[in-house]
Design a protein around this motif. Structure first.
Motif, mmCIF file in Angstrom:
data_model
loop_
_atom_site.group_PDB
_atom_site.id
_atom_site.type_symbol
_atom_site.label_atom_id
_atom_site.label_comp_id
_atom_site.label_asym_id
_atom_site.label_seq_id
_atom_site.Cartn_x
_atom_site.Cartn_y
_atom_site.Cartn_z
ATOM 1 N N GLN A 107 -36.549 28.251 57.511
ATOM 2 C CA GLN A 107 -37.800 27.928 56.813
ATOM 3 C C GLN A 107 -37.528 27.372 55.419
ATOM 4 N N ALA A 108 -36.546 27.938 54.727
ATOM 5 C CA ALA A 108 -36.198 27.424 53.403
ATOM 6 C C ALA A 108 -35.636 26.009 53.513
ATOM 7 N N GLU A 125 -39.667 18.748 50.779
ATOM 8 C CA GLU A 125 -39.832 18.426 49.354
ATOM 9 C C GLU A 125 -38.996 17.209 48.980
ATOM 10 N N SER A 126 -37.763 17.149 49.467
ATOM 11 C CA SER A 126 -36.874 16.029 49.180
ATOM 12 C C SER A 126 -37.416 14.731 49.767
ATOM 13 N N LEU A 127 -37.887 14.789 50.990
ATOM 14 C CA LEU A 127 -38.431 13.589 51.629
ATOM 15 C C LEU A 127 -39.678 13.091 50.915
ATOM 16 N N ASN A 128 -40.520 14.011 50.483
ATOM 17 C CA ASN A 128 -41.740 13.616 49.780
ATOM 18 C C ASN A 128 -41.434 13.074 48.393
ATOM 19 N N ALA A 129 -40.379 13.559 47.757
ATOM 20 C CA ALA A 129 -40.001 13.047 46.442
ATOM 21 C C ALA A 129 -39.382 11.651 46.548
ATOM 22 N N ASP A 130 -38.649 11.399 47.636
ATOM 23 C CA ASP A 130 -38.013 10.099 47.846
ATOM 24 C C ASP A 130 -39.000 9.038 48.318
ATOM 25 N N ASN A 131 -40.059 9.457 48.994
ATOM 26 C CA ASN A 131 -41.030 8.531 49.569
ATOM 27 C C ASN A 131 -42.445 8.928 49.178
ATOM 28 N N PRO A 132 -42.778 8.804 47.902
ATOM 29 C CA PRO A 132 -44.132 9.194 47.506
ATOM 30 C C PRO A 132 -45.169 8.302 48.191
ATOM 31 N N GLN A 133 -46.217 8.926 48.671
ATOM 32 C CA GLN A 133 -47.271 8.169 49.353
ATOM 33 C C GLN A 133 -48.236 7.615 48.325
ATOM 34 N N SER A 170 -37.168 22.708 51.787
ATOM 35 C CA SER A 170 -36.334 21.885 50.908
ATOM 36 C C SER A 170 -36.278 20.444 51.384
ATOM 37 N N LEU A 171 -36.099 20.246 52.685
ATOM 38 C CA LEU A 171 -36.059 18.889 53.224
ATOM 39 C C LEU A 171 -37.398 18.190 53.048
#
Length: 70
Positions: free
Chosen positions: A49-50, A57-65, A54-55
């Motif tokens: 779950q952690a 959060e990382s994906l959303n930070a790299d690809n902001p919508q 983490s993944l």
């Protein structure tokens, strides 16, 4: 004198035969392993779950919508 309760009936382990004591040890060992595996399962599930969090959060930070994609 150790008491053991099975199906609401109490037994005195001092009166157990060697075979019965061996079976009791097997039961205790199996229960200990079940407890260890349950703990390991909880630890691994928490790690999973952690990792997902983490993944994500990382994906959303790299690809902001953009607001249009929302």
């Amino acid at each position: 004198m150790t008491k053991l309760t099975i199906d609401d009936k109490e037994y005195d382990t001092d009166n157990f035969t060697e075979d019965q004591l061996g079976t009791l040890r097997d039961i205790e060992m199996a229960q200990n392993e079940v407890n260890r595996l349950a703990y390991s399962h909880q630890v691994m599930d928490a790690r999973r779950q952690a990792g997902i969090a983490s993944l994500t959060e990382s994906l959303n930070a790299d690809n902001p919508q953009s607001e249009m994609d929302v």
